[in-house]
Structures are given as structure tokens and as C-alpha cells.
Design a protein around this motif. Structure first.
Motif, short mmCIF file in Angstrom:
data_model
loop_
_atom_site.label_atom_id
_atom_site.label_comp_id
_atom_site.label_asym_id
_atom_site.label_seq_id
_atom_site.Cartn_x
_atom_site.Cartn_y
_atom_site.Cartn_z
N GLY A 243 48.90 37.12 36.32
CA GLY A 243 50.30 37.37 36.97
C GLY A 243 50.57 38.57 37.48
N LYS A 244 49.19 39.22 37.90
CA LYS A 244 49.46 40.51 38.61
C LYS A 244 50.54 40.46 39.77
CE LYS A 244 44.86 40.83 39.61
NZ LYS A 244 44.46 39.39 39.12
N GLY A 245 50.55 39.52 40.39
CA GLY A 245 51.31 39.24 41.64
C GLY A 245 52.87 39.48 41.18
N ALA B 169 48.60 43.60 47.91
CA ALA B 169 47.75 42.69 47.17
C ALA B 169 46.29 42.55 47.87
CB ALA B 169 48.27 41.38 46.87
N THR B 170 45.36 42.82 47.72
CA THR B 170 44.10 42.96 48.56
C THR B 170 43.75 41.28 48.76
OG1 THR B 170 42.62 43.26 46.78
CG2 THR B 170 43.00 44.78 48.31
N GLY B 171 44.02 40.49 47.65
CA GLY B 171 43.79 38.81 47.92
C GLY B 171 44.55 38.34 49.35
N VAL C 131 43.23 39.59 52.31
CA VAL C 131 41.89 38.78 52.76
C VAL C 131 42.54 37.42 53.27
CG1 VAL C 131 40.22 37.28 51.82
CG2 VAL C 131 40.42 39.70 51.02
N ARG C 132 43.66 36.96 52.88
CA ARG C 132 44.10 35.63 53.18
C ARG C 132 44.75 35.74 54.55
NH1 ARG C 132 44.58 34.81 47.95
NH2 ARG C 132 46.24 36.06 47.39
N ASP C 133 45.37 37.08 55.06
CA ASP C 133 45.82 37.11 56.42
C ASP C 133 44.68 37.07 57.34
OD1 ASP C 133 48.33 37.45 55.21
OD2 ASP C 133 48.56 39.65 55.43
N GLY D 48 34.45 31.61 45.37
CA GLY D 48 34.94 32.40 44.06
C GLY D 48 34.21 33.83 43.99
N LYS D 49 33.52 34.32 45.17
CA LYS D 49 32.73 35.52 45.00
C LYS D 49 33.59 36.70 45.49
CE LYS D 49 28.70 33.35 44.17
NZ LYS D 49 28.67 32.99 42.69
N LEU D 50 33.13 37.85 45.51
CA LEU D 50 33.99 39.12 45.86
C LEU D 50 33.62 39.24 47.30
CD1 LEU D 50 34.09 41.65 42.79
CD2 LEU D 50 35.58 39.90 43.57
N ASP E 12 47.25 45.61 43.97
CA ASP E 12 47.14 44.34 43.03
C ASP E 12 45.91 43.88 43.54
OD1 ASP E 12 46.92 41.70 42.60
OD2 ASP E 12 48.94 41.22 43.19
N GLY E 13 44.80 43.79 42.67
CA GLY E 13 43.50 43.23 43.16
C GLY E 13 42.50 44.05 43.91
N PHE E 14 42.96 45.34 43.37
CA PHE E 14 42.09 46.70 44.12
C PHE E 14 42.27 47.79 43.15
CE2 PHE E 14 40.46 50.38 46.14
CZ PHE E 14 39.47 49.96 46.86
N PRO E 15 41.27 48.16 42.75
CA PRO E 15 39.84 48.00 42.68
C PRO E 15 39.23 46.88 41.84
CG PRO E 15 40.21 49.91 41.24
CD PRO E 15 41.62 49.58 41.87
N ARG E 16 38.30 46.27 42.38
CA ARG E 16 37.75 45.27 41.47
C ARG E 16 36.41 45.52 41.16
NH1 ARG E 16 41.30 40.93 43.51
NH2 ARG E 16 40.70 38.75 42.42
N THR E 17 35.61 46.49 41.72
CA THR E 17 34.24 47.07 41.18
C THR E 17 34.40 48.45 40.90
OG1 THR E 17 33.84 47.64 43.27
CG2 THR E 17 33.36 45.18 42.89
N ARG F 156 32.38 50.62 42.33
CA ARG F 156 32.36 51.40 43.59
C ARG F 156 33.51 51.51 44.06
NH1 ARG F 156 29.93 50.06 48.74
NH2 ARG F 156 29.56 51.94 49.73
N GLN F 157 34.68 50.60 44.01
CA GLN F 157 35.68 50.60 44.69
C GLN F 157 36.71 51.62 44.03
OE1 GLN F 157 37.44 46.58 45.01
NE2 GLN F 157 35.87 45.85 45.93
N ALA F 158 36.57 51.55 42.64
CA ALA F 158 37.40 52.55 41.82
C ALA F 158 36.80 54.00 42.00
CB ALA F 158 37.15 52.18 40.51
N GLY G 243 47.73 25.79 38.14
CA GLY G 243 49.15 25.27 38.32
C GLY G 243 49.95 26.17 39.34
N ARG G 244 49.32 26.88 40.10
CA ARG G 244 49.89 27.83 41.15
C ARG G 244 50.33 27.20 42.48
NH1 ARG G 244 46.91 33.69 40.88
NH2 ARG G 244 45.01 32.77 41.75
N ARG G 245 51.51 27.37 42.81
CA ARG G 245 51.64 26.63 44.19
C ARG G 245 52.57 27.66 44.85
NH1 ARG G 245 48.91 23.66 41.86
NH2 ARG G 245 49.23 21.60 41.22
N GLU H 299 34.40 30.40 38.14
CA GLU H 299 33.61 31.45 38.75
C GLU H 299 34.19 32.82 38.95
OE1 GLU H 299 30.44 31.72 39.10
OE2 GLU H 299 30.21 33.05 40.62
N ARG H 300 35.41 32.76 39.49
CA ARG H 300 36.20 33.78 39.62
C ARG H 300 36.49 34.58 38.09
NH1 ARG H 300 40.78 31.21 42.62
NH2 ARG H 300 42.16 33.01 41.82
N LEU H 301 36.72 33.95 37.39
CA LEU H 301 36.82 34.41 35.89
C LEU H 301 35.32 35.20 35.33
CD1 LEU H 301 38.90 31.70 33.98
CD2 LEU H 301 39.61 34.14 34.68
#
Ligand code: ADP
Length: 286
Positions: free
Chosen positions: A65-67, A83-85, A88-90, A109-111, A139-144, A146-148, A176-178, A231-233
Motif C-alpha cells: 500500500g505504499k502508493g 513512484a519509480t514504478g 518505469v511504466r511511463d 519481477g526483477k529490478l 515510493d519504490g526508491f531506494p530498493r537496493t 546502492r540506490q540508498a 486484487g489490484r485494478r 518473484e517480486r516478494l
């Protein structure tokens, strides 16, 4: 040129420029580890000193529920929710040179590589800076790690909110996300109803159903399939879990166990942040 992205290049004379740019943001002292859970009231409703706005980060597993909470807080504190996700989608939908490479990574499901993600984020931050933005909720950054480290090297993040939810609810929430393909509204058709066991309290999260005019236009993210979410988890536990410890050691981590659905969790989060007595909290939730 991308600001954070420059750090990935050898540190030549531009490094000073980066430090200058960012030092104007770096002001408040973060809460110490002994204050975690008792964050001091924000000085002027979200404004940190020197006129800049908050620079906060949301951590947490996919589906937590970060978003949802980052977006509500961003309205309340008048800072952009980045949101870095979404970046990426843009990029994926722009069908630019990176898009096929990104599609393959995301759908497994990879980074995405640190370099790509930092360049996307840098461009977004620079565009915001040009418009006068002086804060953000990431939201969604940093995720590693190195990013931090790179983020820590260029600015002083005030607070990192680590959202937590029981593992069994995360998969269901992702599946369940839509999203409404027309208005972009986010919904969730999952109904989480977990009974109390072994000292864990019961948890009920009702679905967040779309209004009638969105119901026939709902789409599901291509990476929200059971296999890819699992895989993302796994990737979160391997690559992003250490980022929690990174910020914990720096006294910046605020742990927040989601107690239930959005109304209950939002109220508790505002209390934890000492933001619960402001009249704008009601409109931010709308
Ligand atoms: N900081 C990041 N580093 C690397 N990849 C990222 C980052 N942010 C987003 N991505 C990519 O975008 C995808 C979608 O991200 P996001 O919408 O944040 O998903 P989630 O629901 O898993 O939190 C990720 O699975 C990953 O491939």
C-alpha cells in the motif's frame, strides 16, 4: 542533465555542483533511533526549515500500500508523490529505446538496473526542481543498498516510513489490484479476512471497489500475476530488506504495521506522524 545520474559518472568538477544543489535541501535532523515511533511534531505542518518541504521515503513489500499512503500524504503535505514504478511504466508505454528491455525485466519481477532507475528519477526530480518543487515523497526508491547510498550522498532524507503487512495478505492484495484505464483510479477487489492465530491479531481489509462508471474499464498490471508477484516478494527480501536496516541504523526508519483497511490505517498513520489534528487531513483522504 540528470542530477542523481551524474553521481554514477566519475566524480569530476560536476560533483561540487551536485553537492551545492542538494545541500540547499539538507536541513532538518532526522529522528534518533530512540524517537522511532515518537516522531516530533513537524515544525510548520510539513515544512522543514529553510523553506524546503519534506523529503520522505516509503519502503515496503509489493502490495503493501505504499502508493495509497504516499499519495495521500503527498496531497496533505503539498509535495509530489514520485513512484519509480510509475516512472518505469511511463517509460514502457512511451515505446522509447528502453521500453522493450524494461518490459522484459518488469514482467519477470526483477529490478531494473540502478543506472536506469537513477536516470529516470533524476529526470523527474530535475523537472520538478525547474517547477519549484523542493520536496517529495518517494515510493519504490531506494530498493537496493546502492540506490540508498547514492540518495544519501546527495540529500538528507528526513524520514523513511516502512509499511508492513502480513505476508499472506501481500500476494492477495497484489492480485486484487485494478486500475481504471480511463480515469487512472486505483482499486482493489481483494477482501482480506485473516483470523487471529498464535498471538497474531485478526485482520480485515475490505475491497476498495470502483464506482460503477469505472467497473467495466478495469485493467490489471501485467506484472501482477501470481508467479511474478512471488518473484517480486523474493527479490524484495533479498535486495530491498537490507535497505530497511540501512535507514534503521541511521535513525530514520519509522515502522508502521498496517492495522487493517485504509480508513483505520490512515488515521493511525497520521497519529504516528503527529499530523492528525490538521483540518486538511480530511480532504487529503478524499
Ligand atoms: N527503485 C527501483 N529499482 C529497480 N527497479 C525498480 C525500482 N522501482 C521500480 N522498479 C521496477 O518497476 C517494477 C514496478 O515497480 P512498483 O510499481 O514499485 O512495484 P511494486 O508493486 O512491486 O512495489 C518493479 O518490479 C521493478 O522492475
Amino acid at each position: 542533465m540528470a542530477v542523481l545520474g551524474r553521481l554514477l559518472r566519475p566524480r569530476t568538477t560536476t560533483f561540487y555542483t551536485i553537492r551545492t544543489f542538494c545541500s540547499s535541501y539538507s536541513t532538518s535532523s532526522p529522528p534518533s533511533s530512540s524517537e522511532i515511533g515518537v516522531i516530533e511534531p513537524l515544525p510548520a505542518f510539513g515544512k522543514i526549515t529553510d523553506g524546503r518541504n519534506v523529503q520522505w521515503v516509503f519502503l515496503g513489500c509489493p502490495g503493501v500500500g505504499k502508493g495509497t499512503y504516499a499519495s495521500r500524504l503527498s496531497k496533505l503535505l503539498c509535495v509530489p508523490h514520485i513512484a519509480t514504478g510509475d516512472l518505469v511504466r511511463d517509460e514502457l508505454s512511451s515505446e522509447g529505446p528502453l521500453s522493450s528491455q524494461l518490459a522484459e525485466i518488469v514482467n519477470q519481477g526483477k529490478l531494473v538496473s540502478d543506472e536506469i532507475i537513477i536516470n529516470l528519477l533524476s529526470q523527474r526530480l530535475e523537472a520538478g526542481e525547474a517547477k519549484g518543487e523542493s520536496g517529495f515523497i518517494l515510493d519504490g526508491f531506494p530498493r537496493t543498498i546502492r540506490q540508498a547510498e547514492i540518495l544519501e550522498g546527495v540529500t538528507n532524507i528526513d524520514l523513511v516510513i516502512n509499511l508492513k503487512l502480513r505476508e499472506e495478505a501481500l500476494l492477495a492484495k497484489c492480485l486484487g489490484r485494478r486500475t481504471c484505464s480511463q480515469c487512472g483510479g486505483n482499486y482493489n477487489v481483494a477482501c482480506i479476512d485473516i483470523k487471529a492465530d498464535d498471538g497474531n491479531p485478526a485482520m480485515y481489509m475490505p475491497p476498495l471497489l470502483p464506482p460503477a462508471n469505472c467497473a467495466s474499464k478495469l485493467i490489471t498490471r501485467s506484472d501482477d500475476t501470481e508467479e511474478v508477484v512471488k518473484e517480486r516478494l523474493r527479490v524484495y527480501n533479498e535486495k530491498s530488506r537490507p535497505v530497511e536496516e540501512f535507514y534503521r541504523r541511521r535513525g530514520k526508519l519509522l515502522e508502521f504495521d498496517l492495522p487493517g483497511g485504509i480508513p483505520e490505517s490512515w488515521t493511525k498513520l497520521l497519529q504516528l506522524l503527529n499530523l492528525d489534528d490538521h483540518e486538511d487531513t480530511r480532504s487529503a483522504a478524499a
